[in-house]
Design a protein around this motif. Structure first.
Motif, mmCIF file in Angstrom:
data_model
loop_
_atom_site.group_PDB
_atom_site.id
_atom_site.type_symbol
_atom_site.label_atom_id
_atom_site.label_comp_id
_atom_site.label_asym_id
_atom_site.label_seq_id
_atom_site.Cartn_x
_atom_site.Cartn_y
_atom_site.Cartn_z
ATOM 1 N N ASN A 1 7.741 -4.701 9.273
ATOM 2 C CA ASN A 1 7.609 -4.350 7.859
ATOM 3 C C ASN A 1 8.958 -4.374 7.150
ATOM 4 O O ASN A 1 9.069 -4.795 5.989
ATOM 5 N N SER B 1 0.836 -1.203 0.000
ATOM 6 C CA SER B 1 0.000 0.000 0.000
ATOM 7 C C SER B 1 0.871 1.252 0.000
ATOM 8 O O SER B 1 2.011 1.240 0.493
ATOM 9 N N SER B 2 0.342 2.340 -0.518
ATOM 10 C CA SER B 2 1.122 3.576 -0.631
ATOM 11 C C SER B 2 1.540 4.091 0.742
ATOM 12 O O SER B 2 2.669 4.578 0.915
ATOM 13 N N ARG B 3 0.654 3.973 1.711
ATOM 14 C CA ARG B 3 0.993 4.454 3.060
ATOM 15 C C ARG B 3 2.116 3.633 3.667
ATOM 16 O O ARG B 3 3.062 4.189 4.253
ATOM 17 N N THR B 4 2.032 2.321 3.532
ATOM 18 C CA THR B 4 3.082 1.452 4.062
ATOM 19 C C THR B 4 4.390 1.684 3.326
ATOM 20 O O THR B 4 5.475 1.682 3.930
ATOM 21 N N ARG B 5 4.302 1.914 2.029
ATOM 22 C CA ARG B 5 5.497 2.192 1.235
ATOM 23 C C ARG B 5 6.208 3.435 1.745
ATOM 24 O O ARG B 5 7.432 3.463 1.903
ATOM 25 N N ARG B 6 5.439 4.491 2.026
ATOM 26 C CA ARG B 6 6.034 5.725 2.557
ATOM 27 C C ARG B 6 6.665 5.492 3.917
ATOM 28 O O ARG B 6 7.765 6.001 4.205
ATOM 29 N N THR B 7 5.982 4.740 4.767
ATOM 30 C CA THR B 7 6.497 4.462 6.112
ATOM 31 C C THR B 7 7.818 3.703 6.048
ATOM 32 O O THR B 7 8.774 4.017 6.769
ATOM 33 N N ARG C 1 -1.657 -4.674 4.152
ATOM 34 C CA ARG C 1 -0.857 -3.485 3.869
ATOM 35 C C ARG C 1 0.391 -3.829 3.053
ATOM 36 O O ARG C 1 0.942 -2.980 2.364
ATOM 37 N N LYS D 1 10.683 5.951 4.642
ATOM 38 C CA LYS D 1 11.126 6.936 5.629
ATOM 39 C C LYS D 1 12.015 6.290 6.683
ATOM 40 O O LYS D 1 13.068 6.834 7.053
ATOM 41 N N SER E 1 8.790 0.295 12.767
ATOM 42 C CA SER E 1 8.010 -0.835 12.226
ATOM 43 C C SER E 1 8.939 -1.913 11.671
ATOM 44 O O SER E 1 8.902 -2.243 10.478
#
Length: 385
Positions: A306, A188-194, A336, A197, A303
């Protein structure tokens, strides 16, 4: 029924098929070659393999005894149903539960299981069900089976003979691994960003490294460390399942055995020189299976679960795997990471005293009494245990 050689197993012959039941753990190793040959021809999962079944029986022999049905034709194994029987008591009733080897003892529940039948032969499935009818059980609980033609045929025949519940589906999320490009595009895009980062922060300061453990003894040690961290992480949340020495011993020994075959490995993420997360993985044909994943809460801001998952998925992509399996259960982190559900099924049936109890408890008046005493809940807990 008759005895065969030194084996403590029952035999029944039809016009063409010979059906035998192995009911002693000591005799199971003698069928290893036949078991594995049939499993590979039927494309059964690693959890249906001899090694995983044998380790499970060895570590949980105090609660589960084998009832392995073998169907042979002209000396060739054409059907195998690796069952085990477990005994509980509820409402004063002796409940003997017939389950798959690997699932049913309440711990170390394996999945993607099922009976193995060459060429999906209907007569072999019928022979297996005939043999099931002669075993001593009153609860049938076949959980987390592969949803395929053979297990669906088994369900139909079970329903023809015994009081069978509606089929239950269990989600088993898997991510399709892209054959080219970055596996990060699958999440997911949110998980990718997390993830990006966290990696940028840790890599800039040279704080993170990854390690692959695949030598047998080191893999066993990594599995032990996983169990210890799990106990630490859950010590204030009701306790860890790995406080059960049989379960922690099973994990250690089965990961060692799988690594010895070159099919088991542990991926680790280390932050600041400390183990931050682990993923215990299995090579299962074109599927990489994430059997267990754990993390050190000290590094939760990054995380790390992940991070090690993405690392493992990249390793799987490089090795040519097509799917990354996150195991049975609908935990949110799996989706995710790009997973989609592949359903498993559960077959449940009852007969004898348990069937009579179920009918009695549904009658008006009796149902209220049973509910008030909590007997129904007690019976259900034993049924699903």
């Amino acid at each position: 029924m008759e005895q065969v050689g030194k084996w403590d197993r029952s035999v029944r012959r039809s016009a063409e098929l010979t059906v035998q039941v192995v009911d002693n753990t000591e005799d199971v190793p003698s069928i290893q070659a036949e078991w594995e040959s049939l499993r590979k021809r039927c494309r059964g999962s690693i959890f249906s393999s001899f090694d995983w079944g044998m380790e499970w029986l060895r570590h949980f022999d105090q609660v589960a005894q084998p009832r392995i049905i073998m169907v042979e034709e002209d000396g060739e194994l054409v059907g195998l149903a690796p069952f085990a029987v477990m005994e509980h008591r509820a409402m004063g009733i002796r409940m003997r539960k017939l389950s798959m080897v690997g699932n049913g003892a309440g711990v170390a529940e394996l999945y993607d299981l099922g009976i193995l039948v060459l060429d999906e032969r209907e007569d072999v499935i019928e022979a297996i069900v005939d043999a099931m009818d002669e075993l001593e059980w009153n609860v049938l609980h076949l959980n987390e089976l592969r949803d395929d033609a053979v297990n669906r045929a088994l369900l139909r025949r079970v329903a023809e003979r015994w009081d069978t519940d509606e089929i239950v589906q269990i989600p088993c999320p898997r991510t399709q691994i892209p054959q080219s490009g970055d596996v990060m595009e699958a999440v997911s895009s949110r998980t990718r960003r997390t993830i990006r980062k966290a990696m940028e922060t840790l890599e800039q300061e040279n704080r993170i490294s990854f390690r692959t453990v695949d030598l047998p003894e080191e893999t066993a040690e990594a599995a032990e460390l996983y169990a210890l961290q799990h106990m630490e992480r859950w010590s204030e949340k009701g306790g860890s399942i790995f406080s059960n020495e049989n379960l922690s011993g099973f994990l250690r020994d089965v990961m060692r055995a799988t690594a010895e075959e070159g099919r088991g490995m542990v991926y680790e993420a280390w932050i600041d020189g400390t183990l931050a997360s682990q993923m215990l993985c299995l090579d299962d044909g074109d599927v990489m299976r994430a059997y267990r994943v754990g993390m050190n809460n000290r590094f939760s801001e990054f995380s790390p679960g992940n991070l090690v998952a993405i690392h493992a998925m990249r390793e799987a992509q490089d090795a040519g795997f097509k799917q990354f399996d996150f195991g049975a259960g609908p935990e949110e982190f799996k989706y995710r990471l790009g997973a989609k559900d592949v359903p498993l099924i559960r077959i449940q049936a009852k007969r004898g005293t348990v069937k009579a109890m179920a009918k009695l408890s549904s009658l008006p008046g009796v149902k209220q009494l049973v509910d008030r005493t909590g007997a129904r809940d007690q019976a259900l807990r034993a049924f699903h245990r």
